[in-house]
Enzyme design. Structure first.
Site, mmCIF file in Angstrom:
data_model
loop_
_atom_site.group_PDB
_atom_site.id
_atom_site.type_symbol
_atom_site.label_atom_id
_atom_site.label_comp_id
_atom_site.label_asym_id
_atom_site.label_seq_id
_atom_site.Cartn_x
_atom_site.Cartn_y
_atom_site.Cartn_z
ATOM 1 N N GLU A 196 38.611 39.035 56.290
ATOM 2 C CA GLU A 196 38.024 40.048 57.242
ATOM 3 C C GLU A 196 37.202 39.511 58.225
ATOM 4 O O GLU A 196 36.633 38.177 57.928
ATOM 5 C CB GLU A 196 36.929 40.699 56.093
ATOM 6 C CG GLU A 196 37.599 41.842 55.478
ATOM 7 C CD GLU A 196 36.465 42.649 54.681
ATOM 8 O OE1 GLU A 196 37.043 43.733 53.865
ATOM 9 O OE2 GLU A 196 35.445 42.356 54.565
ATOM 10 N N HIS A 232 39.526 35.295 51.302
ATOM 11 C CA HIS A 232 39.434 35.386 50.069
ATOM 12 C C HIS A 232 40.788 35.399 49.376
ATOM 13 O O HIS A 232 41.732 36.216 49.583
ATOM 14 C CB HIS A 232 39.028 37.307 49.506
ATOM 15 C CG HIS A 232 39.053 37.397 48.167
ATOM 16 N ND1 HIS A 232 39.230 38.559 47.601
ATOM 17 C CD2 HIS A 232 38.963 36.603 47.151
ATOM 18 C CE1 HIS A 232 39.136 38.744 46.084
ATOM 19 N NE2 HIS A 232 38.897 37.551 46.032
ATOM 20 N N PRO A 262 32.454 39.267 47.681
ATOM 21 C CA PRO A 262 33.157 40.197 48.540
ATOM 22 C C PRO A 262 32.997 41.523 47.846
ATOM 23 O O PRO A 262 33.222 41.657 46.694
ATOM 24 C CB PRO A 262 34.704 39.605 48.559
ATOM 25 C CG PRO A 262 34.590 38.696 47.365
ATOM 26 C CD PRO A 262 33.512 38.351 46.910
ATOM 27 N N HIS A 297 31.138 38.305 41.035
ATOM 28 C CA HIS A 297 31.852 37.819 41.855
ATOM 29 C C HIS A 297 32.523 38.966 42.955
ATOM 30 O O HIS A 297 33.302 38.696 43.798
ATOM 31 C CB HIS A 297 33.142 36.977 41.108
ATOM 32 C CG HIS A 297 34.237 37.774 40.682
ATOM 33 N ND1 HIS A 297 34.078 39.031 39.912
ATOM 34 C CD2 HIS A 297 35.525 37.858 41.043
ATOM 35 C CE1 HIS A 297 35.067 39.609 39.773
ATOM 36 N NE2 HIS A 297 36.141 38.847 40.331
#
Lengths: 149, 473
Positions: free
Chosen positions: B203, B232, B370, B396
């Site tokens: 992103e 990620h 995230p 997480h």
């Protein structure tokens, strides 16, 4: 000695709700048919097996200390062949499962094609898991598997 | 099941039956309601039964049902009597997040946002069906598995500074790739430098809100509107195969009798098989570090090409979400080395820990959480309290609440893409079906997750970021 052998016909698997991953049940009049349907259920999370040309064949041989491990390793073959060899499964045929002294062995033929740009890959299965795995015979054989996505 | 309220965000499952320790769940009332609906609590109890477990079996605020261990599960094991479990790490070994800062502001890139994303999409292979950049030789792969991100930097991907700003400096030294099966290597060769699919994404983000300006500045976050890049992904098929292989090896060696869940298979950490898994897992961790290092390098290249410069694109940090590590913790008043399993959890070391980069040491490490595709993500800071409360761990991510199947029934990829665009978020994806599966409505509210982490004190809020461009593999 093979338990029973038959060629798969039609689609006999359903996806069930699972919060994190994908869970499915596959059915068969024989254990082999249910294994073959389970293979299609795994492949269908990544591509459309019916759209894959059957231009290649691969012989698959696996062994397991019990039926669950046999299934785990059989389905893991699909992921390995896809990622390492670029092979897309269209169908699993000629499945034979043998009871042995210390477990089971399986042989099967995977039909399919190597990846090319005409195929759409829409998902990625990371791994097969044992979580909530069921292999049962009532009227039919039932297989339930959760895969990590 | 008995669940004792300790405070507004802490719940205890008392020790009973075969449990060796109690379990602790960190959740707001709202999060707890979703946790109760699946098998998370039972899985936390199962983990509490494993040999050598210390203090508590923990569930982080984003906890949800996994296989064997819950996702968001944290457990520490004694090195003499304890175990190591592939299911306690997960299949996607070192699935993690890397965050880059930039000197750009939203206004600097808004006209070129689409071009940036299109170029990133070209440069960073999703790797689904197609391979990565090069056909690696086996010997190079073995070097990567040994050296991790160090290999990548030595080969021109990024800088030495990146290594200092990566958990473990981008290399777990205990890695021994000689224990990996040839299948694991075969799956690793075509996928190096690829993002992968599923919940993995890249992103372009902007800082929306800063909660703690002092610490934000230390991390490299200066003001609202600043552009960041988040990557990620994990160890791809190589890591998945390592987990699959060792589950089988452990079953064959130890058997599955008495296990409440076959995915809880484990080996004594001191045993040869336990050590082989640990060293193989470290190799997979290194693969993932190298992977994110390469992807970050390509992202910088794209920024330089499209915007004229990638100066200032310093790495904020790179964290693991799925890992087992040997760490020193204070247990019953004594410091001891334990094997920590974090399965869908982030390390959150507070000030003073020698393991964290020097520039962050007086403050605590950056914790990168995230959200789901298209939603907010958060930067937190590790705390001293987390050492006592959670073996220095926190959440997480958001954690799914809806199955992929249900998401596919409810959403269409085109519709999600249009909705994102209406909110100013560009999307590039290899598959719209995959987009529907990852719809943010299929996830828990990440805001509630980080708020809980903050209130418990296991990771405190520093900044909130929102995406303006999303690449989904």
């Amino acid at each position: 000695m093979p338990v029973r052998t038959r060629v798969n016909q039609g689609k006999k698997f359903v996806y069930l709700d699972h919060p994190a991953d994908a869970k499915f049940q596959a059915f068969g009049r024989t254990l082999e048919e249910a294994f073959g349907q389970a293979a299609l259920a795994v492949a269908s999370l990544m591509w459309e097996p019916e759209q894959i040309k059957k231009t290649k064949r691969r012989t698959v041989l696996v062994q397991g200390r019990d039926l669950e491990q046999l299934l785990f390793k059989f389905l893991s073959e699909i992921l390995y062949l896809f990622e390492a060899k670029g092979f897309l499964l269209a169908s699993a045929r000629d499945i034979k499962i043998f009871k042995q002294e210390n477990g089971y062995s399986l042989e099967a033929v995977f039909e399919g094609d190597n990846y090319n740009n005409s195929y759409v890959i829409f998902g990625e299965v990371k791994a097969i898991t044992y979580h909530d795995m069921i292999i049962r015979q009532n009227d039919e054989f039932l297989i339930q598997v959760v895969v990590d996505m | 099941m008995e669940l004792r309220k300790i405070n507004d965000y802490t719940w205890e499952i008392p020790k009973e039956g075969p449990m060796r320790v109690p379990a602790i769940v960190y959740a707001s009332e709202k999060l707890l309601e979703t946790v109760k609906k699946d098998q998370t609590l039972q899985q936390a109890k199962n983990v509490a039964c494993l040999p050598g477990i210390q203090k508590y079996s923990y569930v982080m605020p984003d906890g949800h049902q996994g296989y064997g261990f819950p996702i968001g599960g944290v457990a520490a094991f004694d090195l003499d009597e304890g175990i190591i479990s592939p299911g306690g790490v997960g299949y996607d070994i070192n699935c993690g997040v890397r965050l880059l800062r930039t000197d750009y502001r939203e206004k600097d890139i808004s006209a070129k946002r689409r071009e940036l994303l299109t170029e990133i999409f070209k440069e960073v292979p999703a790797g689904v069906g197609k391979g990565g950049i090069t056909k690696l030789s086996r010997s190079v792969l073995l070097e990567i598995l040994t050296k991790g991100a160090e290999w990548a930097v030595e080969n021109g991907y990024g800088t030495k500074e990146d290594l200092l700003l990566t958990e473990e400096n981008g290399r777990m030294k205990d890695a021994d790739p000689s224990y990996l099966s040839s299948r694991a290597l075969e799956r690793g060769i075509p996928q190096l430098g690829t993002l992968g699919s599923g919940n993995h994404f890249l992103e372009i983000q902007k800082v929306e809100k800063i909660y703690n300006r002092e610490i934000a500045r230390v991390f490299g976050i200066d003001e609202e509107g600043q552009i960041l890049v988040m990557i990620h992904c994990g160890s791809r098929g190589l890591g998945h195969q390592v987990a699959t292989d060792f589950i089988e090896l452990m079953e064959n060696k130890i058997g599955t009798k008495g296990l409440p869940d076959r995915e809880l298979i484990h080996a004594p950490i001191k045993s040869p098989l336990g050590q082989q898994y640990y060293k193989s897992m470290c190799a997979a961790v290194n693969y993932a570090f190298a992977n994110r290092q390469m992807i970050a390098h390509w992202v910088r290249d794209v920024f330089a090409k499209v915007l004229g410069s990638s100066a200032g694109m310093r790495q904020i940090y790179d964290v693991c979400h799925n890992v087992a590590k040997i760490e020193k913790h204070r247990i019953n008043g004594q410091e001891k080395l334990v094997c920590i399993h974090r399965k869908g959890a982030t390390r959150s070391f507070g000030p003073g820990r020698s393991e964290i980069p020097e520039i962050y040491r007086p403050y605590g490490q950056p914790v990168i959480i995230p959200g789901s595709m298209g939603t907010a993500s958060y930067i937190l800071v590790g705390t001293k309290e987390a050492e006592e409360l959670s073996f220095s761990s926190t959440a997480h991510g958001a954690g799914r609440v809806m199955s992929r199947h249900e998401a596919l029934r409810r959403f269409r990829g085109e519709q999600i893409r249009d909705q994102l665009l209406a909110r100013g978020i560009e999307l590039q994806s290899t598959s719209l079906k995959g987009v529907a599966e990852e719809a943010s409505a299929a996830y828990k509210d990440v805001d509630e997750v980080v708020r809980t982490s903050h209130e418990v004190g296991i990771g405190r809020l520093v900044a909130k970021v929102v995406p303006i461009g999303v690449m989904k593999g």
